[in-house]
Motif scaffolding. Structure first.
Motif, mmCIF file in Angstrom:
data_model
loop_
_atom_site.group_PDB
_atom_site.id
_atom_site.type_symbol
_atom_site.label_atom_id
_atom_site.label_comp_id
_atom_site.label_asym_id
_atom_site.label_seq_id
_atom_site.Cartn_x
_atom_site.Cartn_y
_atom_site.Cartn_z
ATOM 1 N N ALA A 207 5.168 -15.605 -6.455
ATOM 2 C CA ALA A 207 6.031 -15.057 -5.407
ATOM 3 C C ALA A 207 5.247 -14.117 -4.500
ATOM 4 C CB ALA A 207 7.217 -14.335 -6.032
ATOM 5 N N GLN A 208 4.377 -13.288 -5.075
ATOM 6 C CA GLN A 208 3.564 -12.380 -4.254
ATOM 7 C C GLN A 208 2.602 -13.142 -3.364
ATOM 8 O OE1 GLN A 208 1.971 -8.702 -6.369
ATOM 9 N NE2 GLN A 208 2.904 -9.805 -8.073
ATOM 10 N N SER A 209 2.041 -14.229 -3.882
ATOM 11 C CA SER A 209 1.102 -15.025 -3.096
ATOM 12 C C SER A 209 1.787 -15.633 -1.870
ATOM 13 C CB SER A 209 0.502 -16.138 -3.967
ATOM 14 O OG SER A 209 -0.399 -16.928 -3.221
ATOM 15 N N ILE A 210 3.003 -16.142 -2.068
ATOM 16 C CA ILE A 210 3.762 -16.707 -0.952
ATOM 17 C C ILE A 210 4.123 -15.608 0.039
ATOM 18 C CG2 ILE A 210 5.891 -17.899 -0.300
ATOM 19 C CD1 ILE A 210 5.841 -19.237 -3.061
ATOM 20 N N PHE A 211 4.562 -14.479 -0.479
ATOM 21 C CA PHE A 211 4.927 -13.344 0.377
ATOM 22 C C PHE A 211 3.745 -12.946 1.267
ATOM 23 C CE2 PHE A 211 4.958 -8.881 1.416
ATOM 24 C CZ PHE A 211 6.255 -8.603 1.772
ATOM 25 N N ALA A 212 2.561 -12.810 0.668
ATOM 26 C CA ALA A 212 1.393 -12.345 1.418
ATOM 27 C C ALA A 212 0.943 -13.366 2.454
ATOM 28 C CB ALA A 212 0.249 -12.038 0.459
ATOM 29 N N SER A 213 1.190 -14.636 2.197
ATOM 30 C CA SER A 213 0.791 -15.668 3.139
ATOM 31 C C SER A 213 1.747 -15.762 4.319
ATOM 32 C CB SER A 213 0.720 -17.027 2.430
ATOM 33 O OG SER A 213 0.440 -18.064 3.341
ATOM 34 N N GLU A 214 3.046 -15.642 4.053
ATOM 35 C CA GLU A 214 4.052 -15.865 5.093
ATOM 36 C C GLU A 214 4.637 -14.590 5.681
ATOM 37 O OE1 GLU A 214 6.885 -18.851 4.088
ATOM 38 O OE2 GLU A 214 5.299 -20.354 3.956
ATOM 39 N N LEU A 215 4.472 -13.477 5.000
ATOM 40 C CA LEU A 215 4.860 -12.165 5.534
ATOM 41 C C LEU A 215 6.284 -12.107 6.082
ATOM 42 C CD1 LEU A 215 1.584 -11.057 7.365
ATOM 43 C CD2 LEU A 215 2.466 -10.209 5.196
ATOM 44 N N PRO A 216 7.289 -12.305 5.238
ATOM 45 C CA PRO A 216 8.659 -12.091 5.708
ATOM 46 C C PRO A 216 8.893 -10.654 6.144
ATOM 47 C CG PRO A 216 8.595 -12.269 3.309
ATOM 48 C CD PRO A 216 7.238 -12.669 3.803
ATOM 49 N N SER A 217 8.056 -9.761 5.653
ATOM 50 C CA SER A 217 8.069 -8.356 6.050
ATOM 51 C C SER A 217 6.636 -7.850 5.917
ATOM 52 C CB SER A 217 9.023 -7.551 5.153
ATOM 53 O OG SER A 217 9.011 -6.182 5.496
ATOM 54 N N ILE A 218 6.249 -6.903 6.762
ATOM 55 C CA ILE A 218 4.902 -6.341 6.685
ATOM 56 C C ILE A 218 4.994 -4.962 6.039
ATOM 57 C CG2 ILE A 218 2.879 -5.618 7.997
ATOM 58 C CD1 ILE A 218 3.704 -7.558 10.187
ATOM 59 N N PRO A 219 4.536 -4.810 4.793
ATOM 60 C CA PRO A 219 4.590 -3.493 4.150
ATOM 61 C C PRO A 219 3.699 -2.505 4.902
ATOM 62 C CG PRO A 219 4.117 -5.252 2.550
ATOM 63 C CD PRO A 219 3.937 -5.827 3.922
ATOM 64 N N LEU A 220 4.238 -1.371 5.258
ATOM 65 C CA LEU A 220 3.490 -0.407 6.062
ATOM 66 C C LEU A 220 2.796 0.643 5.206
ATOM 67 C CD1 LEU A 220 6.034 0.120 8.990
ATOM 68 C CD2 LEU A 220 4.109 -1.482 8.849
ATOM 69 N N TYR A 221 3.544 1.348 4.394
ATOM 70 C CA TYR A 221 2.969 2.388 3.543
ATOM 71 C C TYR A 221 3.996 2.780 2.500
ATOM 72 C CZ TYR A 221 5.714 5.236 6.828
ATOM 73 O OH TYR A 221 6.723 5.746 7.614
ATOM 74 N N GLN A 222 3.522 3.397 1.442
ATOM 75 C CA GLN A 222 4.431 3.931 0.431
ATOM 76 C C GLN A 222 4.778 5.372 0.772
ATOM 77 O OE1 GLN A 222 1.703 2.366 -2.933
ATOM 78 N NE2 GLN A 222 3.728 2.567 -3.858
ATOM 79 N N ARG A 223 6.050 5.651 0.730
ATOM 80 C CA ARG A 223 6.488 7.007 1.056
ATOM 81 C C ARG A 223 6.054 7.979 -0.036
ATOM 82 N NH1 ARG A 223 12.684 7.054 2.648
ATOM 83 N NH2 ARG A 223 12.874 5.966 0.674
ATOM 84 N N LEU A 224 5.781 9.209 0.387
ATOM 85 C CA LEU A 224 5.372 10.241 -0.553
ATOM 86 C C LEU A 224 6.579 10.883 -1.222
ATOM 87 C CD1 LEU A 224 2.643 12.130 1.520
ATOM 88 C CD2 LEU A 224 2.329 10.294 -0.144
ATOM 89 N N ARG A 225 6.414 11.230 -2.489
ATOM 90 C CA ARG A 225 7.390 12.084 -3.172
ATOM 91 C C ARG A 225 6.765 13.467 -3.292
ATOM 92 N NH1 ARG A 225 9.117 10.147 -8.652
ATOM 93 N NH2 ARG A 225 10.816 11.602 -8.261
ATOM 94 N N VAL A 226 7.469 14.466 -2.827
ATOM 95 C CA VAL A 226 6.907 15.811 -2.739
ATOM 96 C C VAL A 226 7.779 16.799 -3.500
ATOM 97 C CG1 VAL A 226 6.195 17.654 -1.178
ATOM 98 C CG2 VAL A 226 5.954 15.262 -0.475
ATOM 99 N N ALA A 227 7.131 17.677 -4.251
ATOM 100 C CA ALA A 227 7.837 18.750 -4.954
ATOM 101 C C ALA A 227 6.926 19.970 -4.997
ATOM 102 C CB ALA A 227 8.217 18.322 -6.365
ATOM 103 N N ALA A 228 7.495 21.136 -5.218
ATOM 104 C CA ALA A 228 6.711 22.374 -5.270
ATOM 105 C C ALA A 228 7.111 23.184 -6.496
ATOM 106 C CB ALA A 228 6.939 23.207 -4.006
ATOM 107 N N THR A 229 6.121 23.805 -7.141
ATOM 108 C CA THR A 229 6.372 24.704 -8.265
ATOM 109 C C THR A 229 5.566 25.984 -8.055
ATOM 110 O OG1 THR A 229 4.536 23.893 -9.625
ATOM 111 C CG2 THR A 229 6.632 22.726 -9.814
ATOM 112 N N ARG A 230 5.800 26.977 -8.867
ATOM 113 C CA ARG A 230 5.049 28.220 -8.757
ATOM 114 C C ARG A 230 3.811 28.176 -9.660
ATOM 115 N NH1 ARG A 230 9.467 32.318 -11.476
ATOM 116 N NH2 ARG A 230 7.976 33.007 -13.073
#
Length: 259
Positions: A207-230
């Motif tokens: 399925a990934q091979s077909i996806f990468a060949s035909e590109l029904p969608s173009i993945p742009l980037y993975q969103r960051l998860r951000v958190a802060a601690t002391r």
């Protein structure tokens, strides 16, 4: 071929390096590269305007005035009148990050003679159900949008025929490009109906091979998860398998409680 050209002309790595401070990555399929089921042998599309321009020439989008600063024009493109400029309507939300990303994409696509007519809309309007909403009503040339799931299971189903938004499914399908491929559907279904130890589970690779060949969608980037601690806080970590930053709250401690 047009989608492949677009993927080659989108400088996604520059977005990661600048807007996301180098902390993310450019996916080459619907799975991140560090996922255990990621197929490392699929087609990839690093930023390469020269290759993108070659494809555009081959499919009939020509640089008639020999000026790379102006959009290409159609010459023999199926269902497109001759002389039509290659200017695509691009819709996304009005968030600051989306504006930063779109500005970079506008610059990189211009290197391939592709112009953008950008529309920034409120998130509520962008994700409005079809047929009115631009995404789920499938009323766009290009659309930048976020997609995610609270699971580490591969989501090949996002791009199956059954997920095309229509009145029959109340316009909630995730396959907003309307991609249809029976072979992809079959591979995805087999993978989804198999347990990890079953032979059919490896259909995720196909399925990934077909996806990468035909590109029904173009993945742009993975969103960051951000958190802060002391500084004197311990036991905290962001778990990629959970959407909740406080999922491991029982392990938290601070000050003298930290070893």
């Amino acid at each position: 071929r047009m989608r492949q050209a677009l993927a080659l002309c989108l400088d996604r790595q520059k977005v990661v390096d600048t807007v996301l401070f180098g902390l993310s990555q450019v996916p080459d399929s619907y799975l991140p590269a560090d996922h255990p089921l990621h197929n490392g042998n699929i087609e990839t599309y690093s930023f390469n305007p020269a290759s993108g321009n070659t494809i555009l020439e081959q499919i009939g989008w020509l640089d008639q005035d020999k000026d790379p600063a102006t959009p290409r024009q159609a010459a023999g493109v199926t269902n497109v009148p001759g002389g039509t400029p290659l200017i695509l309507n691009y819709v996304t939300s009005s968030a600051t990050q989306r504006r930063q990303v779109t500005e970079l994409f506008t610059q990189s696509l211009a290197q391939c003679g592709i112009g953008l007519n950008v529309s920034y809309v409120n998130a509520s309007d962008l994700y409005q159900p079809g047929p009115v909403g631009p995404l789920f009503g499938r009323q766009f040339d290009l659309a930048e949008y976020a997609i995610g799931v609270n699971s580490i299971e591969p989501q090949c189903s996002w791009f199956t025929t059954a997920q095309i938004p229509t009145a029959a499914n109340n316009w909630v399908g995730t396959n907003i490009s309307g991609y249809k491929n029976a072979t992809y559907d079959a591979a995805c279904l087999q993978a989804m109906q198999s347990l990890p130890d079953d032979p059919g589970y490896t259909s995720h690779q196909q399925a990934q091979s077909i996806f990468a060949s035909e590109l029904p969608s173009i993945p742009l980037y993975q969103r960051l998860r951000v958190a802060a601690t002391r500084p004197d806080f311990c036991g905290f970590k962001l778990d990629s398998s959970s959407t909740y930053a406080l999922a491991d709250i029982e392990t938290f401690d601070y000050g003298s409680g930290c070893k």
